[in-house]
Design a protein around this motif. Structure first.
Motif, PDB file in Angstrom:
ATOM      1  N   LYS B  42       0.922  -1.565   0.397  1.00 50.45           N
ATOM      2  CA  LYS B  42       0.065   0.160  -0.210  1.00 50.45           C
ATOM      3  C   LYS B  42       0.562   1.205   0.407  1.00 50.45           C
ATOM      4  N   SER B  43       1.289   1.577   1.429  1.00 41.74           N
ATOM      5  CA  SER B  43       2.523   2.224   1.201  1.00 41.74           C
ATOM      6  C   SER B  43       3.173   2.516  -0.584  1.00 41.74           C
ATOM      7  N   THR B  44       3.720   1.146  -0.555  1.00 44.44           N
ATOM      8  CA  THR B  44       4.980   1.715  -2.057  1.00 44.44           C
ATOM      9  C   THR B  44       3.966   2.420  -3.365  1.00 44.44           C
ATOM     10  N   PHE B 157      -2.899  10.435   2.105  1.00 44.02           N
ATOM     11  CA  PHE B 157      -2.543   9.811   3.527  1.00 44.02           C
ATOM     12  C   PHE B 157      -1.927   8.569   3.626  1.00 44.02           C
ATOM     13  N   ASP B 158      -0.732   8.516   4.529  1.00 41.17           N
ATOM     14  CA  ASP B 158      -0.148   6.736   4.711  1.00 41.17           C
ATOM     15  C   ASP B 158      -0.573   6.434   6.269  1.00 41.17           C
ATOM     16  N   GLU B 159      -1.760   5.510   6.480  1.00 44.18           N
ATOM     17  CA  GLU B 159      -1.697   5.254   7.869  1.00 44.18           C
ATOM     18  C   GLU B 159      -1.789   6.630   8.499  1.00 44.18           C
ATOM     19  N   PRO B 160      -2.362   7.935   8.405  1.00 47.70           N
ATOM     20  CA  PRO B 160      -1.754   8.729   9.334  1.00 47.70           C
ATOM     21  C   PRO B 160      -2.898   8.877  10.834  1.00 47.70           C
TER      22      PRO B 160
HETATM   23 MG   LIG Z   1       2.782   0.779   4.814  1.00 44.82          MG
END
Ligand SMILES: [Mg+2]
Ligand SMILES: Nc1ncnc2c1ncn2[C@@H]1O[C@H](COP(=O)(O)OP(=O)(O)O)[C@@H](O)[C@H]1O
Lengths: 288, 331
Positions: B42-44, B157-160
């Motif tokens: 996901k982050s990638t 937003f990355d897992e904010p």
């Molecule tokens: Mg991540």
């Protein structure tokens, strides 16, 4: 558990070490202080326990005093500037994933393992020498006249040698600081439109402030007492006589322990002035 | 504007392909949530969109322009990081002002936007503090403020919320939702928490090992999961899966039934209650010994008088059964 009994025991057990360290520091200082007020010239069998401020007066009014203070400050300042600036650049470079990074790191650190006397000799005879030095070979190769560094530019040459020795220390401390910088902060700044120079200015430099402070303070303490490099290369001539070197000349060459001790105490005072001055301009960063 | 389209985007770290070629379009103004287990990429994927990682193949288009090789700053996107990534040496005000300063926005305009953002995010009293002097929720808000003032075409937003405590998380979830209502800017939101995905998203993208398993509205995914993975991932507590003879009776390899679709009372399935979790509003019963699966989870009313060891009989709501084939796909 820090009970009362355990704290007392801890104090008792620390006492020998603390006493030893205190003695270690205090005895020489007190002796120097004592001699600085005495007229003490062992080779002439003169020992007058109280000579008032005579030694101080003679030391400060001698024509060599102010130039030596100036030389000391120039040497320390120049080496600090060079090692901090190059140290930051090298630290940033070594932080990049370059090929052979491990080997390069060890190479960069290695000058620190060379004794000051040895490195000064190597620089004098193998690098800076107008006949056999590497630089003179390079100059001849390019068809230029070899430059006699140590007679033409003695102080810059010593600055060069000392900087070479201290650069690894600065780089090492700054590298660990660079590595502890949060990558996401840099990425956030990148997304915020900050070009590399702005990221350096607004993120990396503030982050390094504390490490820079430490480098400056520690190096200052050691640089104020630089001796071997001067002794080996110029012997204090051509305007390379620092305060430390002047003290050495007064004690050993002129065999005047009283005068030398007064110089030593003045050197301690100078070190404190420099330290307080530095603390005021950069020390704020320590509690940031 | 903020329509983001991924065309055959691929990412490999060395030999390891983290994202196999992937196609996805995120519409302008949409609140799109990427959800999947930890390490699924996901982050990638988000960082590829942001431009913080280079793609190994494919194209990224933003508002119809190919931005595959555009540096992050010029994509017009703002990102909020999991660690907040605030600048620790700057005050809150300077943090929020930083992107505008870099863009050369004039001072009056900067002040106006900071003022507006601070009011919207309840930060007015903290503008002169350093990030280190703020709580987790306040830091999160500063990070959002820093993103808002750029007036981006999309927020990433990355897992904010994953560093916040449970109560704060619910509050921030609402705030981000309201922010989206106000700004109606495209938002891409990454989380591993399916509750966050279900409550916030217009559209959910379920990822597994870099592959898109299903794309749809929260209710789409809840009502008709495309395969066993999505069925198990979306919904809490997890869907019950039953294989074998009982599944065969329904003409499937596996059948799935959500805990809320099993009734306690006269029914074909019999077992004993194991653990029962009383939440007040609901009771979750973990029923053993049905011979169907190791446990069948049932969501019963809050006042169900059953305890551990009691015999129970269960009735699945036939209309709510999900049928899956041997390949795991929905029938
Ligand atoms: Mg991540
Ligand atoms: N810089 C990197 N180098 C190598 N592998 C990476 C890198 N970044 C992420 N990965 C790998 O890619 C996969 C997906 O990571 P990530 O996108 O962070 O997952 P998620 O955010 O869904 O938890 C993980 O297996 C991770 O190990």
């Amino acid at each position: 558990m820090a009970t009362k009994a355990s704290r007392t025991a801890a104090r008792l057990m620390m006492a020998p070490a603390v006493t030893l360290l205190l003695g270690w520091m205090l005895v020489p200082l007190v002796m120097t202080l004592y001699f600085s007020f005495a007229d003490y010239r062992p080779l002439r069998n003169v020992f007058e326990p109280w000579a008032g401020f005579g030694n101080y007066e003679r030391f400060v009014t001698s024509s060599a005093f102010w130039p030596s203070v100036w030389t000391t400050l120039v040497l320390v300042g120049a080496v600090l500037a060079i090692t901090v600036v190059l140290g930051i650049l090298l630290a940033m470079l070594l932080d990049q994933p370059i090929w052979g990074r491990g080997a390069v790191r060890i190479l960069v650190i290695s000058p620190f393992f060379v004794m000051p006397t040895v490195s000064a000799l190597v620089w004098k005879n193998m690098m800076l020498d107008p006949v056999n030095g590497v630089f003179s070979h390079v100059a001849r190769l390019l068809g230029a006249q070899p430059y006699d560094f140590l007679t033409q530019a003695p102080l810059p040459s010593i600055v060069l040698i000392v900087s070479w020795q201290w650069l690894p220390f600065a780089t090492l401390i700054l590298l660990t600081a660079v590595q502890s910088l949060d990558r996401e902060q840099l990425e956030a700044a990148e997304m915020d439109g900050a070009p590399p120079l702005a990221r350096f200015r607004y993120l990396v430099l503030p982050h390094l402030a504390r490490a820079i402070t430490i480098v400056i303070l520690i190096q200052t303490i050691f640089l104020l007492s630089i001796f071997a490099e001067i002794f080996v290369t110029t012997g204090g001539s051509f305007g390379t006589r620092t305060l430390t070197y002047l003290v050495f000349q007064r004690v050993l060459e002129a065999q005047n322990v009283g005068l030398g001790s007064a110089g030593g105490i003045l050197a301690v005072l100078l070190a404190n002035v420099v330290a307080i001055f530095l603390m005021r301009i950069v020390g704020r960063n320590l509690d940031a | 504007m903020g329509r983001i389209e991924l065309k055959g985007v691929r990412k490999a770290f060395g030999e390891v392909e983290v994202i196999p070629p992937l196609d996805l379009a995120i519409e302008d103004g949409e609140f799109c949530v990427f959800v999947g287990p930890s390490g699924c990429g996901k982050s990638t994927l988000l960082r590829l969109i942001a431009g913080l990682e280079d793609t190994s193949g494919g194209h990224i288009e933003i508002d119809g322009l190919d931005m595959t090789d555009t540096p992050p700053a010029r994509r017009g996107l703002a990102m909020v990081f999991q660690s907040y990534a605030l600048y620790p040496h700057m005050s809150v005000r300077k943090n929020i002002a930083f992107p505008m300063k870099m863009a050369g926005v004039d001072a009056a305009e900067q002040a106006r936007r900071i003022e507006a953002a601070a009011r919207a995010l309840n930060l007015s009293d903290y503008l002169d503090r350093r990030p280190g002097q703020l709580s987790g929720g306040q830091r999160q808000r500063v990070a959002i403020g820093r993103a808002i003032v750029r007036e981006p075409s999309a927020f990433l937003f990355d897992e904010p919320l994953s560093n916040l405590d449970a109560a704060l998380r619910v509050g921030m979830r609402m705030e981000i939702g309201e922010l989206h209502e106000q700004l109606s800017t495209t938002m891409i939101y990454v989380t591993h928490d399916q509750v966050e995905a279900m409550t916030m998203a217009d559209r959910i993208v379920v990822l597994r090992a870099g592959r898109i398993e299903q794309v749809g509205t929260p209710l789409d995914l809840y009502r008709s999961p495309r395969n066993l993975f999505v069925a198990g991932f979306i919904g809490s507590p997890r869907m019950n899966f039953v294989e074998g003879e009982e599944a065969g009776r329904h003409g499937a390899h596996t059948i799935g039934i959500r805990p809320e679709h099993v009734r306690v009372g006269e029914g074909p399935w019999r077992g004993t209650v194991g653990v029962s979790e009383h939440l007040g509003s609901d009771t979750f019963l973990h029923v053993h010994g049905t011979g169907l699966a190791e446990t069948i989870t049932v969501r019963a009313g809050g006042e169900v008088p059953l305890r551990g060891g009691d015999p129970v009989s269960l009735a699945p709501e036939e209309g709510k059964l999900h049928r899956f084939g041997p390949d795991g796909l929905r029938l």
